[in-house]
Write an enzyme that holds these catalytic residues in place. Structure first.
Site, PDB file in Angstrom:
ATOM      1  N   SER A   1      -7.795   1.188  -4.038  1.00 40.49           N
ATOM      2  CA  SER A   1      -7.071   0.144  -3.303  1.00 40.49           C
ATOM      3  C   SER A   1      -6.909   0.353  -1.809  1.00 40.49           C
ATOM      4  O   SER A   1      -6.455  -0.550  -1.115  1.00 40.49           O
ATOM      5  CB  SER A   1      -5.688  -0.048  -3.904  1.00 40.49           C
ATOM      6  OG  SER A   1      -5.787  -0.853  -5.029  1.00 40.49           O
TER       7      SER A   1
ATOM      8  N   LYS B   1       2.611  -1.700   3.393  1.00 41.39           N
ATOM      9  CA  LYS B   1       2.309  -2.386   2.125  1.00 41.39           C
ATOM     10  C   LYS B   1       3.595  -2.589   1.334  1.00 41.39           C
ATOM     11  O   LYS B   1       4.470  -1.714   1.332  1.00 41.39           O
ATOM     12  CB  LYS B   1       1.319  -1.519   1.330  1.00 41.39           C
ATOM     13  CG  LYS B   1       0.791  -2.164   0.051  1.00 41.39           C
ATOM     14  CD  LYS B   1      -0.202  -1.245  -0.675  1.00 41.39           C
ATOM     15  CE  LYS B   1      -0.813  -1.934  -1.894  1.00 41.39           C
ATOM     16  NZ  LYS B   1      -1.729  -1.051  -2.652  1.00 41.39           N
TER      17      LYS B   1
ATOM     18  N   SER C   1      -6.205  -3.322  -3.888  1.00 43.13           N
ATOM     19  CA  SER C   1      -5.006  -4.138  -3.899  1.00 43.13           C
ATOM     20  C   SER C   1      -4.317  -4.240  -2.535  1.00 43.13           C
ATOM     21  O   SER C   1      -3.497  -5.127  -2.336  1.00 43.13           O
ATOM     22  CB  SER C   1      -4.018  -3.562  -4.910  1.00 43.13           C
ATOM     23  OG  SER C   1      -3.573  -2.280  -4.496  1.00 43.13           O
TER      24      SER C   1
HETATM   25  N1  GLN Z   1      -8.671  -2.147  -8.575  1.00 42.09           N
HETATM   26  C1  GLN Z   1      -8.083  -1.081  -9.309  1.00 42.09           C
HETATM   27  C2  GLN Z   1      -7.125  -1.634 -10.331  1.00 42.09           C
HETATM   28  O1  GLN Z   1      -7.008  -2.792 -10.397  1.00 42.09           O
HETATM   29  C3  GLN Z   1      -7.413  -0.106  -8.406  1.00 42.09           C
HETATM   30  C4  GLN Z   1      -6.157  -0.610  -7.838  1.00 42.09           C
HETATM   31  C5  GLN Z   1      -5.458   0.406  -6.978  1.00 42.09           C
HETATM   32  O2  GLN Z   1      -6.073   1.343  -6.491  1.00 42.09           O
HETATM   33  N2  GLN Z   1      -4.170   0.231  -6.837  1.00 42.09           N
HETATM   34  O3  GLN Z   1      -6.516  -0.923 -11.064  1.00 42.09           O
END
Ligand code: GLN
Length: 492
Positions: free
Chosen positions: A182, A78, A158
């Protein structure tokens, strides 16, 4: 040699040892698959030359008998992980062309164990999102489609690029980061396994920070066993991360296939949320029946503060983000947009470098931390966080070994379908996953079935701190019962 891309890590490991194919061939098959799948936009940077060099070195170590546990396994990383000499941008304009001079601890451990870098994967900008649509590098298209439809779907976020890459057979595994879901949510959306380890299990050093008290690295794999193999290499104490915990890393793979007889599994009643689809409800019951059939005891439990988790997360996470992102000022690295004086330069760089969702989070975070509102918002959210953690502790104290919940409230949705007018619509995706980050617990998402439109759905297991092993044992039971899920290939 496209069949090489369908292997599990465990099978590839055996094949390499038995010299059925070389690490160079394995890497080349993946490089080829990645080139043919560019329409998915899963990778923001392909590193075929590095893959060739690293796999050649892996072959030499395999021949010399000095192979590591992940020798020759091609991986996607990532774009939140700093990779030495390889562009890392967190998929933000503000980190344009940033090339780190150091390697994140977690990715470094993967290379130490012999893994091969295929490239960097797309993610929501600074990992803020649930659909990969906030990426400066553009959205990722899921390899999955609804039956009889060409509508492009999101892979979740994400870590959308990592999930798409593993699901579409572009990498044997990938890394992700999970601040509020995410890893687990995109794993569920793409029919693969995703693990968020206990906070402190994997070093955060060298990972672009979003919300430091919630961020954890973890793997995406196509099987539970592969998840166990990956986590063993990723986990471990790191003196460079003061929140990293000095506990020996167990042989997670040994927990895969272990009996779950007598394990007490909690079903938290608060996770039966309004508006949850009947299919998710059915899947949850199915999961419960599978665990019961394997000898687990199912217990209804209550986590009474669950309803406050999402609002509290969306105070704590932006607060930490606003502080972490203060460092991007155009001075030392990344984007710089000139201004009339130094303040003008800061303003132009930050206004032009951060996308809309990131700017929203910085503003929310700055607001909840400001002198007049700190007690009302930030401090209260922290108190709520303590109560959420205590809910779990109370259950564990009563002998519960793990919780079973759905991973997401729905299957994957279409690109552009959610959150346009109201960001909260997107935030609601995290309703089952954020509690786990707030409490610092380990969680795994395991594919458990397909919905009526042929899209994958996942179940989540939540464990005691540093008891990832129980999650691997339970996860394997679900995988054995549910089978594995591969998207029908529609790209070139
Ligand atoms: N969807 C969540 C956010 O937007 C979690 C994102 C993540 O785990 N990086 O904060």
């Amino acid at each position: 040699m496209s069949e090489l891309t369908t292997l599990t890590i465990a099978a590839a490991r055996d094949g390499l040892k038995q010299k059925k194919f070389s690490a160079a061939e394995l890497a080349a098959a993946h490089v080829d698959a990645i080139e043919k799948a560019r329409t998915l936009n899963a990778f923001v940077l392909e590193t075929p030359q590095r893959a060739a060099a690293m796999s050649k070195a892996a072959d030499a170590r395999l021949a010399a008998g000095t192979a590591g546990p992940l020798e020759g396994i091609p991986l996607a990383i990532k774009d939140m992980f700093c990779t030495e000499g390889v562009r890392t941008t967190a998929c933000s304009h503000i980190l344009d062309n940033f090339v780190p001079t150091y390697e994140s601890t977690v990715s470094g451990q993967l290379w130490r164990d012999g893994a091969v870098l295929l490239g960097k994967t797309n993610n929501d900008e600074f990992a803020m999102g649930s659909s990969n649509e906030t990426s400066f590098m553009g959205a990722v298209t899921s390899p999955w489609r609804r039956r009889g439809s060409n509508t492009p779907l999101v892979p979740g976020g994400s870590s959308g690029g990592s999930a798409a890459a593993v699901s579409a057979h572009l990498a044997l595994a990938a890394t992700g980061t999970d601040t509020g879901g995410s890893i687990r949510q995109p794993a569920a959306f793409t029919g693969i396994v995703g693990i968020k380890p206990t906070y402190g299990r994997c070093s955060r050093w060298g990972i672009v920070a979003f919300a430091s008290s919630l961020d954890q690295a973890g793997p995406f794999t196509r099987t539970v066993r592969d998840g166990a193999i990956m986590l063993r290499s990723m986990a471990g104490y790191d003196p460079k991360d003061t929140t990293s915990v000095d506990i020996a890393v167990p042989d997670y793979e040994a927990a895969v296939g272990k009996s779950i007889k007598g394990k007490r599994i909690g079903i938290p009643k608060e996770y039966r949320v309004d508006g949850m689809s009947a299919e998710i409800d059915k899947l949850w019951d199915q999961g419960r029946a599978w665990l019961e059939a394997a000898g687990a005891e199912i217990v209804e439990v209550s986590l009474p503060h669950t309803k406050y988790a999402l609002p509290a997360y969306y105070i704590v996470a932006p607060a930490e983000a606003s502080s972490n992102l203060a460092r991007y000022d155009g001075v030392r690295y990344g984007l710089r947009l000139p201004g009339r004086d130094i303040n003008g330069m800061y303003e132009n760089t930050r206004a032009g470098g951060f996308g809309k969702e990131v700017r929203r989070r910085i503003m929310i975070g700055t607001y909840v931390l400001s002198a007049g509102y700190y007690d009302a918002y930030y401090l209260r959210a922290q108190k709520v966080r303590t109560l959420i953690k205590k809910d779990f502790e109370d259950c564990f104290d009563q002998g519960i070994d793990a919780m079973l919940t759905p991973a997401t409230p729905s299957a994957a949705f279409g690109v552009g379908e959610k959150g346009g007018a109201d960001p909260i619509e997107m935030y609601l995706n995290d309703v089952f996953t954020v509690t786990v980050n707030m409490a610092g617990l380990p969680g795994i998402s395991v594919p458990a079935g397909l919905d009526g439109q042929g899209l994958p759905l996942g179940l989540q297991l939540i464990g005691r701190p540093f008891d990832e092993e129980t999650l691997f044992s339970l996860g394997q039971v679900i995988e054995d019962a549910a089978g594995r899920f591969t998207p029908a290939r529609w790209w070139a």
